[in-house]
Design a protein around this motif. Structure first.
Motif, PDB file in Angstrom:
ATOM      1  N   ALA A   6       0.748  -1.332  -0.009  1.00 28.60           N
ATOM      2  CA  ALA A   6       0.042  -0.088  -0.096  1.00 28.60           C
ATOM      3  C   ALA A   6       0.728   1.320   0.032  1.00 28.60           C
ATOM      4  O   ALA A   6       0.264   2.497  -0.093  1.00 28.60           O
ATOM      5  N   SER A   7       2.058   1.239   0.040  1.00 32.25           N
ATOM      6  CA  SER A   7       3.162   2.262  -0.126  1.00 32.25           C
ATOM      7  C   SER A   7       3.321   2.447  -1.503  1.00 32.25           C
ATOM      8  O   SER A   7       4.147   3.641  -1.697  1.00 32.25           O
ATOM      9  N   LEU A   8       2.985   1.805  -2.368  1.00 31.38           N
ATOM     10  CA  LEU A   8       3.575   1.960  -3.839  1.00 31.38           C
ATOM     11  C   LEU A   8       2.662   2.950  -4.680  1.00 31.38           C
ATOM     12  O   LEU A   8       3.264   3.481  -5.620  1.00 31.38           O
ATOM     13  N   LYS A   9       1.488   3.169  -4.044  1.00 29.41           N
ATOM     14  CA  LYS A   9       0.705   3.891  -4.953  1.00 29.41           C
ATOM     15  C   LYS A   9       0.371   5.217  -3.960  1.00 29.41           C
ATOM     16  O   LYS A   9       0.366   5.207  -2.845  1.00 29.41           O
ATOM     17  N   GLU A  10       0.794   6.570  -4.667  1.00 32.89           N
ATOM     18  CA  GLU A  10       0.579   7.743  -4.006  1.00 32.89           C
ATOM     19  C   GLU A  10      -0.673   8.005  -3.126  1.00 32.89           C
ATOM     20  O   GLU A  10      -0.590   8.331  -1.893  1.00 32.89           O
ATOM     21  N   GLU A  11      -1.672   7.396  -3.885  1.00 34.70           N
ATOM     22  CA  GLU A  11      -2.852   7.894  -3.164  1.00 34.70           C
ATOM     23  C   GLU A  11      -3.037   7.293  -1.717  1.00 34.70           C
ATOM     24  O   GLU A  11      -3.294   7.589  -0.748  1.00 34.70           O
ATOM     25  N   SER A  12      -2.766   5.879  -1.790  1.00 27.52           N
ATOM     26  CA  SER A  12      -2.809   4.998  -0.542  1.00 27.52           C
ATOM     27  C   SER A  12      -1.750   5.203   0.355  1.00 27.52           C
ATOM     28  O   SER A  12      -2.072   5.325   1.555  1.00 27.52           O
ATOM     29  N   PHE A  13      -0.744   5.900   0.034  1.00 25.82           N
ATOM     30  CA  PHE A  13       0.425   6.038   1.050  1.00 25.82           C
ATOM     31  C   PHE A  13      -0.031   7.440   1.624  1.00 25.82           C
ATOM     32  O   PHE A  13       0.137   7.492   2.818  1.00 25.82           O
ATOM     33  N   LEU A  14      -0.324   8.378   0.970  1.00 27.86           N
ATOM     34  CA  LEU A  14      -1.017   9.508   1.737  1.00 27.86           C
ATOM     35  C   LEU A  14      -2.069   9.293   2.640  1.00 27.86           C
ATOM     36  O   LEU A  14      -1.933  10.003   3.305  1.00 27.86           O
ATOM     37  N   LYS A  15      -2.847   8.617   2.196  1.00 26.80           N
ATOM     38  CA  LYS A  15      -3.955   8.211   3.445  1.00 26.80           C
ATOM     39  C   LYS A  15      -3.475   7.489   4.483  1.00 26.80           C
ATOM     40  O   LYS A  15      -3.736   7.875   5.573  1.00 26.80           O
ATOM     41  N   LEU A  16      -2.431   6.819   4.383  1.00 28.05           N
ATOM     42  CA  LEU A  16      -1.566   6.129   5.636  1.00 28.05           C
ATOM     43  C   LEU A  16      -1.154   7.388   6.533  1.00 28.05           C
ATOM     44  O   LEU A  16      -1.144   7.284   7.576  1.00 28.05           O
ATOM     45  N   VAL A  17      -0.241   8.149   5.689  1.00 27.20           N
ATOM     46  CA  VAL A  17       0.394   9.222   6.362  1.00 27.20           C
ATOM     47  C   VAL A  17      -0.582  10.069   7.007  1.00 27.20           C
ATOM     48  O   VAL A  17      -0.523  10.755   8.052  1.00 27.20           O
ATOM     49  N   GLU A  18      -1.700  10.407   6.413  1.00 28.23           N
ATOM     50  CA  GLU A  18      -2.698  11.174   6.917  1.00 28.23           C
ATOM     51  C   GLU A  18      -3.244  10.741   8.412  1.00 28.23           C
ATOM     52  O   GLU A  18      -3.681  11.436   9.269  1.00 28.23           O
ATOM     53  N   ALA A  19      -3.428   9.198   8.075  1.00 25.46           N
ATOM     54  CA  ALA A  19      -4.022   8.740   9.484  1.00 25.46           C
ATOM     55  C   ALA A  19      -2.867   8.719  10.619  1.00 25.46           C
ATOM     56  O   ALA A  19      -3.290   9.198  11.707  1.00 25.46           O
ATOM     57  N   GLY A  20      -1.683   8.786  10.303  1.00 22.56           N
ATOM     58  CA  GLY A  20      -0.568   9.214  11.325  1.00 22.56           C
ATOM     59  C   GLY A  20      -0.863  10.270  11.667  1.00 22.56           C
ATOM     60  O   GLY A  20      -0.472  10.753  12.678  1.00 22.56           O
ATOM     61  N   ALA A  21      -0.975  11.476  10.871  1.00 25.27           N
ATOM     62  CA  ALA A  21      -0.882  12.846  11.353  1.00 25.27           C
ATOM     63  C   ALA A  21      -2.314  13.009  12.049  1.00 25.27           C
ATOM     64  O   ALA A  21      -2.194  14.032  13.158  1.00 25.27           O
ATOM     65  N   ASN A  22      -3.005  12.356  11.915  1.00 23.33           N
ATOM     66  CA  ASN A  22      -4.541  12.579  12.861  1.00 23.33           C
ATOM     67  C   ASN A  22      -4.637  11.895  14.072  1.00 23.33           C
ATOM     68  O   ASN A  22      -5.589  11.808  14.848  1.00 23.33           O
ATOM     69  N   VAL A  23      -3.616  11.158  14.671  1.00 28.39           N
ATOM     70  CA  VAL A  23      -3.255  10.472  15.873  1.00 28.39           C
ATOM     71  C   VAL A  23      -3.649  11.629  16.815  1.00 28.39           C
ATOM     72  O   VAL A  23      -2.475  12.482  16.687  1.00 28.39           O
ATOM     73  N   SER A  24      -4.423  11.458  17.870  1.00 32.75           N
ATOM     74  CA  SER A  24      -4.263  12.570  18.835  1.00 32.75           C
ATOM     75  C   SER A  24      -4.020  11.833  19.914  1.00 32.75           C
ATOM     76  O   SER A  24      -4.000  10.794  20.221  1.00 32.75           O
TER      77      SER A  24
END
Ligand SMILES: O=C(CO)COP(=O)(O)O
Length: 254
Positions: free
Chosen positions: A236-254
């Motif tokens: 899932a890190s090979l496609k820009e779109e799915s990688f960005l979703k994963l990173v966004e989820a990381g950024a939204n951990v509170s």
């Protein structure tokens, strides 16, 4: 709070132009550094370009392996000095594919982990059991021994900066993600092992990723678990779109 770390492991994928395009596509979209650490671990030949290109935005570039020696007669190998010369900030060490196909052992993992610190590179040290070991109830003991041997001789301060990646072999590339509870149970055990072997402070600081068929659909729940601080992601890190979703989820951990 430990900063989430999302790392893509491209493995042996992407030609140079594809790697470059990936980075250019995500550059405007990655969240700022304060919220999540974003890492792309690429094949060696991509590293000079990616490292240069990523300098002005918050993506760190990592390698997927290295030799532990500084230089010398090791045909085909890449040294930690070569990586730090390119400003490579992370290196995956002891991935199960390297243990399985390239004879990596806990001893070489330990040598490489020390070498990474000597060159200012953050090691992402991989551990994880096979299906057979899980079925025989050997998971905890096996992972514990990988952690203890892999990190042997590090200082407490160094251990705080290690990233551990718990990747059960049976979940890699199979579409079978460990349940969040299964993954967290082992990550909690790893943290206890760090406390027992090093210190409570080191255990509280060390970041532990889960890896194995992580997808945008599963990342949030994984990151909500008490001892999972990020993900090491292949497919899932090979496609820009799915990688960005994963990173966004990381950024939204509170
Ligand atoms: O091995 C992995 C990351 O290092 C996991 O790979 P997948 O995400 O493709 O299962």
């Amino acid at each position: 709070m430990r900063k989430p770390i999302i790392a893509g492991n491209w493995k042996m994928n992407k030609l140079a132009a594809e790697g470059a395009r990936f980075l250019m596509d995500i550059r405007e979209k990655v969240p700022e550094e304060g919220r999540v650490e974003t890492v792309v671990c690429a094949p060696f030949i991509h590293l000079p370009f990616l490292s240069e290109a990523a300098r002005d935005f918050p993506v760190s570039i990592g390698a997927q392996n290295m030799h532990h020696e500084e230089s010398g007669a090791f045909t085909g190998e890449v040294s930690p000095a070569m990586l730090s010369d390119l400003l490579i900030s992370h290196v995956i060490i002891g991935h199960s594919e390297r243990r399985q196909y390239f004879n990596e052992t806990d001893e070489t993992v330990n040598q490489k982990t020390h070498a990474a610190f000597e060159h200012g590179i953050t090691p992402i040290v991989c551990v994880g059991e096979s299906l057979e070991q899980r079925e025989n109830n050997e998971t905890m003991d096996f992972v514990e021994s990988q952690v203890v041997k892999g990190l042997e001789g590090l200082s407490e301060e160094q251990v705080k900066d290690v990233v551990l990646a718990y990747e059960p072999i049976w979940a890699i590339g199979t579409g079978k993600t460990a349940s969040s509870e299964q993954a967290n149970e082992v990550c909690t055990h790893i943290r206890k092992v760090i406390e027992k072997t090093f210190s409570k402070e080191a255990a509280e600081a060390v970041r532990i990723q889960y890896g194995g068929s992580v997808k945008p659909e599963t990342i949030e729940e994984l990151l909500s678990m008490s001892d999972i601080d990020g993900a090491l992601v292949g497919g899932a890190s090979l496609k820009e779109e799915s990688f960005l979703k994963l990173v966004e989820a990381g950024a939204n951990v509170s």
